[in-house]
Scaffold this motif. Structure first.
Motif, PDB file in Angstrom:
ATOM      1  N   ALA A 181       0.806  -1.015   0.067  1.00 41.85           N
ATOM      2  CA  ALA A 181      -0.282   0.262   0.075  1.00 41.85           C
ATOM      3  C   ALA A 181       0.320   1.928   0.163  1.00 41.85           C
ATOM      4  O   ALA A 181       1.831   0.916   0.351  1.00 41.85           O
ATOM      5  CB  ALA A 181      -0.701  -0.049   1.527  1.00 41.85           C
ATOM      6  N   VAL A 182       0.548   2.458  -0.289  1.00 40.74           N
ATOM      7  CA  VAL A 182       1.140   3.730  -0.356  1.00 40.74           C
ATOM      8  C   VAL A 182       1.204   3.983   1.098  1.00 40.74           C
ATOM      9  O   VAL A 182       0.635   3.320   2.347  1.00 40.74           O
ATOM     10  CB  VAL A 182       0.172   4.616  -0.714  1.00 40.74           C
ATOM     11  CG1 VAL A 182       0.488   6.439  -0.634  1.00 40.74           C
ATOM     12  CG2 VAL A 182      -0.317   4.732  -2.534  1.00 40.74           C
ATOM     13  N   GLY A 183       2.745   4.094   1.358  1.00 42.52           N
ATOM     14  CA  GLY A 183       2.693   4.454   2.540  1.00 42.52           C
ATOM     15  C   GLY A 183       3.953   3.897   3.547  1.00 42.52           C
ATOM     16  O   GLY A 183       4.870   4.044   4.190  1.00 42.52           O
ATOM     17  N   THR A 184       4.047   2.391   1.947  1.00 43.83           N
ATOM     18  CA  THR A 184       4.719   1.575   3.110  1.00 43.83           C
ATOM     19  C   THR A 184       6.220   1.277   2.836  1.00 43.83           C
ATOM     20  O   THR A 184       6.447   1.389   1.255  1.00 43.83           O
ATOM     21  CB  THR A 184       4.344  -0.328   2.418  1.00 43.83           C
ATOM     22  OG1 THR A 184       3.081   0.523   2.241  1.00 43.83           O
ATOM     23  CG2 THR A 184       5.329  -0.836   2.965  1.00 43.83           C
ATOM     24  N   THR A 185       7.184   1.140   3.498  1.00 39.61           N
ATOM     25  CA  THR A 185       8.563   1.174   3.497  1.00 39.61           C
ATOM     26  C   THR A 185       9.238   0.052   3.194  1.00 39.61           C
ATOM     27  O   THR A 185       8.530  -1.421   3.561  1.00 39.61           O
ATOM     28  CB  THR A 185       9.578   1.516   4.365  1.00 39.61           C
ATOM     29  OG1 THR A 185       8.583   2.988   5.560  1.00 39.61           O
ATOM     30  CG2 THR A 185      10.862   2.140   4.609  1.00 39.61           C
ATOM     31  N   VAL A 186       9.846  -0.099   1.664  1.00 38.19           N
ATOM     32  CA  VAL A 186      10.465  -1.188   0.850  1.00 38.19           C
ATOM     33  C   VAL A 186      11.497  -0.913   0.424  1.00 38.19           C
ATOM     34  O   VAL A 186      12.396   0.130   0.594  1.00 38.19           O
ATOM     35  CB  VAL A 186       9.244  -1.605  -0.455  1.00 38.19           C
ATOM     36  CG1 VAL A 186       7.220  -1.658   0.271  1.00 38.19           C
ATOM     37  CG2 VAL A 186       9.590  -0.109  -1.547  1.00 38.19           C
ATOM     38  N   GLY A 187      11.915  -2.915  -0.085  1.00 39.43           N
ATOM     39  CA  GLY A 187      13.203  -3.176  -1.015  1.00 39.43           C
ATOM     40  C   GLY A 187      12.653  -3.469  -1.478  1.00 39.43           C
ATOM     41  O   GLY A 187      12.417  -3.681  -2.293  1.00 39.43           O
ATOM     42  N   ALA A 188      13.631  -3.034  -2.999  1.00 43.01           N
ATOM     43  CA  ALA A 188      13.796  -3.353  -4.064  1.00 43.01           C
ATOM     44  C   ALA A 188      15.572  -4.046  -4.449  1.00 43.01           C
ATOM     45  O   ALA A 188      16.301  -3.345  -4.017  1.00 43.01           O
ATOM     46  CB  ALA A 188      13.891  -2.214  -5.054  1.00 43.01           C
ATOM     47  N   GLN A 189      15.216  -4.505  -5.465  1.00 44.27           N
ATOM     48  CA  GLN A 189      16.561  -5.876  -5.523  1.00 44.27           C
ATOM     49  C   GLN A 189      17.147  -5.883  -6.856  1.00 44.27           C
ATOM     50  O   GLN A 189      16.533  -4.867  -7.456  1.00 44.27           O
ATOM     51  CB  GLN A 189      16.188  -7.816  -4.879  1.00 44.27           C
ATOM     52  CG  GLN A 189      15.132  -8.216  -5.399  1.00 44.27           C
ATOM     53  CD  GLN A 189      14.867  -9.551  -5.188  1.00 44.27           C
ATOM     54  OE1 GLN A 189      14.244  -9.561  -3.978  1.00 44.27           O
ATOM     55  NE2 GLN A 189      15.127 -10.131  -5.387  1.00 44.27           N
TER      56      GLN A 189
END
Length: 335
Positions: free
Chosen positions: A77-85
Motif C-alpha cells: 500500500a501507499v506509505g509502505t517502506t519497501v526495498g527493491a533488489q
C-alpha cells in the motif's frame, strides 16, 4: 526529480532533472530513501553487462516509500517502506517462477540494467518484486541488504550449512563481511581469507575464529589444517582466489561463488570426484529469499558498515570502487 543517467559504456554518469514517472498496471512508484552503490553498477558502466540498455539509471539496492500504485495493485500500500533488489521482474509462468525461483527465469529483467533503477529520487518498480522492510530496520543502512546482504545470505543457504559447519569466506569486503556475520549467527565456525591481515581485527570482531592471509599462507593448506571447509564462499571479485582454495574443501563440501571475474574456474577433477565436491555460482535471489534475508538481518541486528553519499557524489564513489579504494559500502541518500 534529480537523476543520474548512464549514457554509454565508459562514460561518467550525467546528473540531470527528469519528470517523476507514473506507475502502470502492476507497478508502484517508490520515493527513494537510499540506494547502495554495488560493484555490479560499476560492471555495467564498464561494459561487462551486454544486456544493459542505455541510456539507463543504474542502481538495484533500493529502499524507499511507496508513493503511488498503478492499476491492479493492492499490495504494498501507499506509505509502505519497501526495498527493491537486483531481480526486478520475471515472466510469472515458467516452471522456475511457479516454484518461487524467479531468479532463474529465462525472461527475468534486472533492475538498473534493463530498466531504470535507484540512482534517482523516484523509481517505478514491479509490485511483486518490492519487499516491505521489517519494522525498525533502518532503511538507509538496509539498502545494501537488497543485494550484498541477499547474495551473502542466500549463498550460505545454497551451500547447505548447518550449525558447527566450517565456513570460509574469501574477501572481507562488503559482501564478505555480511557473510561472516550471517554465518556466525547461523551457528557456523568461520574462517576469513584475505590477501593481507589488514582486515583481520574486523573479521575477528564479527566472530571469525581464523584468519588466513594469502600473502603468507597457502589458503587450501590452511583450510586442510583447520579440518577442511564445508563451505567456501568467494565474495572477492576474483575467480582465481576461489580456484586457490578449492582443494581445502572437506568431503561433500561446497564452493559457492558470488564474486568472480572473467578468468576461468579451474577444477581439480580427480579431487572433486573422490570427495564429491560441489561448485555453484549464486545469482542473488528471489523475492522469498529477500524476505528471509531482511527478517534474519533484523532478528540478529546485522547491518553493513556504510558511507553516506549524495547523488552528485556517485561518480566519485564509482571511481574509488574501480581503483580498489571504496572502503565501507557507499549508499546514496536522498533528503
Amino acid at each position: 526529480m534529480l537523476t543520474a543517467v548512464a549514457t554509454a559504456v565508459d562514460e561518467p554518469l550525467t546528473i540531470t532533472e527528469r519528470d517523476v514517472p507514473e506507475p502502470g498496471p502492476g507497478e508502484v512508484l517508490v520515493k527513494i530513501i537510499a540506494c547502495g552503490i554495488c560493484h555490479t553498477d560499476l560492471d555495467v558502466l564498464q561494459g561487462r553487462w551486454p544486456i544493459a540498455k542505455f541510456p539507463l539509471v543504474p542502481g538495484h539496492e533500493i529502499t524507499g516509500v511507496v508513493a503511488a500504485t498503478g492499476p491492479g495493485v493492492s499490495f504494498p500500500a501507499v506509505g509502505t517502506t519497501v526495498g527493491a533488489q537486483f531481480l526486478g521482474d520475471s515472466c510469472g509462468h515458467c516452471d522456475y517462477c511457479v516454484r518461487g525461483d524467479q531468479i532463474l527465469c529465462p525472461r527475468k529483467r534486472i533492475t538498473g540494467i534493463v530498466f531504470d533503477g535507484g540512482y534517482a529520487e523516484y523509481a517505478v518498480l514491479k509490485a511483486g518484486f518490492v519487499t516491505p522492510l521489517p519494522e525498525g530496520l533502518d532503511p538507509v543502512a538496509a539498502a545494501p541488504l537488497m543485494c550484498a546482504g541477499l547474495t551473502a545470505f542466500n549463498s550460505l543457504r545454497q551451500g547447505k550449512i548447518t550449525a558447527n559447519s566450517r565456513v570460509a569466506v574469501i574477501g572481507p569486503g562488503g559482501v564478505g563481511a555480511l557473510a561472516v556475520r550471517y554465518a556466525v549467527a547461523m551457528g557456523a565456525r568461520v574462517a576469513v581469507i584475505g590477501r593481507s591481515r589488514r582486515s583481520e581485527a574486523q573479521a575477528r570482531e564479527f566472530g571469525a575464529e581464523k584468519f588466513i592471509a594469502t600473502q603468507d599462507t597457502d589458503p587450501a593448506e590452511a583450510l586442510k589444517a583447520w579440518g577442511g571447509a564445508n563451505l567456501i564462499l568467494n565474495a572477492a571479485p576474483s575467480t582465481e582466489a576461489a580456484t586457490a582454495t578449492l582443494t581445502g574443501l572437506a568431503p561433500d563440501g561446497w564452493l559457492v561463488l558470488c564474486g568472480y571475474n572473467e578468468d576461468p574456474l579451474i577444477l581439480p577433477t580427480r579431487t572433486m570426484v573422490l570427495n564429491r565436491l560441489h561448485v555453484m555460482i549464486n545469482p542473488s535471489g528471489s523475492p522469498h529469499d529477500t524476505r528471509d534475508t531482511l527478517a534474519f538481518s533484523a532478528a540478529h541486528d546485522i547491518l553493513p558498515e556504510i558511507t553516506k553519499v549524495g547523488l552528485r557524489d556517485a561518480n566519485a564513489s564509482l571511481d574509488a570502487m574501480a581503483a580498489g579504494h571504496a572502503g565501507n559500502r557507499s549508499v546514496i541518500v536522498f533528503d
